[in-house]
Write a protein that holds these residues in place. Sequence first.
Motif, PDB file in Angstrom:
ATOM      1  N   TRP A  54       0.665  -1.185  -0.003  1.00 23.32           N
ATOM      2  CA  TRP A  54       0.016  -0.058   0.017  1.00 23.32           C
ATOM      3  C   TRP A  54       0.728   1.301   0.108  1.00 23.32           C
ATOM      4  N   ALA A  55       2.100   1.323   0.911  1.00 23.67           N
ATOM      5  CA  ALA A  55       2.737   2.417   0.915  1.00 23.67           C
ATOM      6  C   ALA A  55       3.572   2.804  -0.552  1.00 23.67           C
ATOM      7  N   VAL A  56       3.717   2.007  -1.364  1.00 28.51           N
ATOM      8  CA  VAL A  56       4.070   2.377  -2.848  1.00 28.51           C
ATOM      9  C   VAL A  56       3.353   2.026  -3.833  1.00 28.51           C
ATOM     10  N   ARG A  57       1.906   2.366  -3.632  1.00 27.67           N
ATOM     11  CA  ARG A  57       0.908   2.060  -4.575  1.00 27.67           C
ATOM     12  C   ARG A  57       0.857   3.058  -5.750  1.00 27.67           C
ATOM     13  N   ASP A  58       1.595   4.082  -5.369  1.00 24.05           N
ATOM     14  CA  ASP A  58       1.505   5.357  -6.503  1.00 24.05           C
ATOM     15  C   ASP A  58       3.058   5.641  -6.896  1.00 24.05           C
ATOM     16  N   TYR A  59       3.817   4.626  -6.712  1.00 22.72           N
ATOM     17  CA  TYR A  59       5.208   4.897  -7.052  1.00 22.72           C
ATOM     18  C   TYR A  59       5.618   5.986  -5.996  1.00 22.72           C
ATOM     19  N   LYS A  60       5.259   6.142  -5.013  1.00 22.05           N
ATOM     20  CA  LYS A  60       5.779   7.239  -4.039  1.00 22.05           C
ATOM     21  C   LYS A  60       6.879   6.530  -3.098  1.00 22.05           C
ATOM     22  N   VAL A  61       8.169   6.882  -3.130  1.00 21.88           N
ATOM     23  CA  VAL A  61       9.073   6.583  -2.330  1.00 21.88           C
ATOM     24  C   VAL A  61       9.870   7.519  -2.081  1.00 21.88           C
ATOM     25  N   GLU A  62      10.276   7.503  -0.774  1.00 24.99           N
ATOM     26  CA  GLU A  62      11.297   8.696  -0.240  1.00 24.99           C
ATOM     27  C   GLU A  62      12.750   8.225  -0.054  1.00 24.99           C
ATOM     28  N   ARG A  63      13.617   9.309   0.065  1.00 22.50           N
ATOM     29  CA  ARG A  63      14.904   9.039   0.477  1.00 22.50           C
ATOM     30  C   ARG A  63      14.825   8.339   1.671  1.00 22.50           C
ATOM     31  N   GLY A  64      15.711   7.292   1.874  1.00 18.36           N
ATOM     32  CA  GLY A  64      15.657   6.692   3.273  1.00 18.36           C
ATOM     33  C   GLY A  64      14.940   5.439   3.320  1.00 18.36           C
ATOM     34  N   ASP A  65      13.804   5.223   2.540  1.00 19.56           N
ATOM     35  CA  ASP A  65      12.743   4.096   2.681  1.00 19.56           C
ATOM     36  C   ASP A  65      13.761   2.819   2.308  1.00 19.56           C
ATOM     37  N   VAL A  66      13.314   1.643   3.130  1.00 12.92           N
ATOM     38  CA  VAL A  66      13.818   0.444   2.895  1.00 12.92           C
ATOM     39  C   VAL A  66      12.837  -0.260   1.934  1.00 12.92           C
ATOM     40  N   VAL A  67      13.020  -0.554   0.727  1.00 11.82           N
ATOM     41  CA  VAL A  67      12.232  -1.109  -0.131  1.00 11.82           C
ATOM     42  C   VAL A  67      12.683  -2.394  -0.684  1.00 11.82           C
ATOM     43  N   SER A  68      11.472  -3.047  -1.154  1.00 14.13           N
ATOM     44  CA  SER A  68      11.561  -4.474  -1.665  1.00 14.13           C
ATOM     45  C   SER A  68      11.391  -4.239  -3.316  1.00 14.13           C
ATOM     46  N   LEU A  69      12.211  -4.884  -4.001  1.00  9.84           N
ATOM     47  CA  LEU A  69      12.109  -4.574  -5.738  1.00  9.84           C
ATOM     48  C   LEU A  69      12.560  -5.783  -6.162  1.00  9.84           C
ATOM     49  N   VAL A  70      11.955  -6.245  -7.505  1.00 10.90           N
ATOM     50  CA  VAL A  70      12.555  -7.001  -8.227  1.00 10.90           C
ATOM     51  C   VAL A  70      13.721  -6.759  -8.813  1.00 10.90           C
ATOM     52  N   SER A  71      14.972  -7.638  -8.550  1.00 14.75           N
ATOM     53  CA  SER A  71      16.393  -7.438  -9.009  1.00 14.75           C
ATOM     54  C   SER A  71      16.508  -7.208 -10.291  1.00 14.75           C
ATOM     55  N   PRO A  72      16.975  -5.861 -10.751  1.00 15.31           N
ATOM     56  CA  PRO A  72      17.316  -5.776 -12.242  1.00 15.31           C
ATOM     57  C   PRO A  72      18.212  -6.776 -12.967  1.00 15.31           C
ATOM     58  N   LYS A  73      18.984  -7.549 -12.179  1.00 10.84           N
ATOM     59  CA  LYS A  73      19.894  -8.648 -12.718  1.00 10.84           C
ATOM     60  C   LYS A  73      19.132  -9.924 -12.792  1.00 10.84           C
ATOM     61  N   ASP A  74      18.206 -10.149 -11.972  1.00 11.90           N
ATOM     62  CA  ASP A  74      17.571 -11.538 -12.061  1.00 11.90           C
ATOM     63  C   ASP A  74      16.159 -11.164 -11.669  1.00 11.90           C
ATOM     64  N   ILE A  79      14.709  -8.203  -3.915  1.00  9.95           N
ATOM     65  CA  ILE A  79      16.000  -7.701  -3.084  1.00  9.95           C
ATOM     66  C   ILE A  79      15.584  -6.679  -2.231  1.00  9.95           C
ATOM     67  N   ILE A  80      16.142  -6.522  -1.146  1.00 11.93           N
ATOM     68  CA  ILE A  80      15.736  -5.436  -0.179  1.00 11.93           C
ATOM     69  C   ILE A  80      16.778  -4.227  -0.077  1.00 11.93           C
ATOM     70  N   LYS A  81      16.468  -2.917  -0.473  1.00 12.84           N
ATOM     71  CA  LYS A  81      17.550  -2.127  -0.403  1.00 12.84           C
ATOM     72  C   LYS A  81      17.213  -0.821   0.112  1.00 12.84           C
ATOM     73  N   ARG A  82      17.778   0.231   0.207  1.00 11.50           N
ATOM     74  CA  ARG A  82      17.596   1.571   0.911  1.00 11.50           C
ATOM     75  C   ARG A  82      17.572   2.547  -0.419  1.00 11.50           C
ATOM     76  N   VAL A  83      16.543   3.462  -0.368  1.00 12.89           N
ATOM     77  CA  VAL A  83      16.360   4.455  -1.519  1.00 12.89           C
ATOM     78  C   VAL A  83      17.333   5.604  -1.188  1.00 12.89           C
ATOM     79  N   VAL A  84      18.498   5.808  -1.902  1.00 13.35           N
ATOM     80  CA  VAL A  84      19.447   6.950  -1.787  1.00 13.35           C
ATOM     81  C   VAL A  84      18.887   8.148  -2.121  1.00 13.35           C
ATOM     82  N   ALA A  85      18.532   8.116  -3.381  1.00 16.37           N
ATOM     83  CA  ALA A  85      18.163   9.215  -4.377  1.00 16.37           C
ATOM     84  C   ALA A  85      16.941   8.989  -5.319  1.00 16.37           C
ATOM     85  N   LEU A  86      16.284   9.874  -5.850  1.00 13.96           N
ATOM     86  CA  LEU A  86      15.142   9.735  -6.626  1.00 13.96           C
ATOM     87  C   LEU A  86      15.382  10.772  -7.861  1.00 13.96           C
ATOM     88  N   GLN A  87      14.550  10.556  -8.810  1.00 12.85           N
ATOM     89  CA  GLN A  87      14.662  11.254  -9.875  1.00 12.85           C
ATOM     90  C   GLN A  87      15.073  12.814  -9.700  1.00 12.85           C
TER      91      GLN A  87
END
Length: 165
Positions: A54-74, A79-87
């Motif tokens: 629900w927290a990312v339903r509109d692609y709203k992420v903030e710097r510092g958020d810990v997010v789960s994402l599909v690995s771009p490599k596989d 994978i789970i990582k921290r958002v460091v920078a935005l567009q």
Amino acid sequence: MFIQNLLRSVMFGVPIGITFLDTVGYVAKVEGISMQPVLNPESTDTDYVFLSRWAVRDYKVERGDVVSLVSPKDPNQKIIKRVVALQGDVVSTLGYKNQYVRVPEGHCWVEGDHTGHTLDSNTFGPVSLGLVNARAIWIVWPPSRWQSLDTKLPDSRKPVSAANL
């Protein structure tokens, strides 16, 4: 009568359960050391986190958020990582092909907290926001580690210039 009630419960319960998991969130096991010391602080620890879709339903992420994402490599791996920078942000990279990168529109820059022991944007570059599927908001297991996840970005990893600060 018992079979009929059981079938009715399953027919209503399964779709409701699937809808909840797809829109609200779920609990997931975090493996590996890439997010130490925040997650799995000891090599023998395994944290379970609540991932909020629900927290990312509109692609709203903030710097510092810990997010789960599909690995771009596989694409079969999450994978789970921290958002460091935005567009629009310019980030100083750690070993990426360019020392500085401006994050393109519709993308973010993600990193593991355990620098040097993680495959992240410093390996594969900016990540499409479409790959982000949930935000980790709470450590739910083990009970001794129950806590909300801090969204504070370490000063050393803040963007060189931020588009919307």
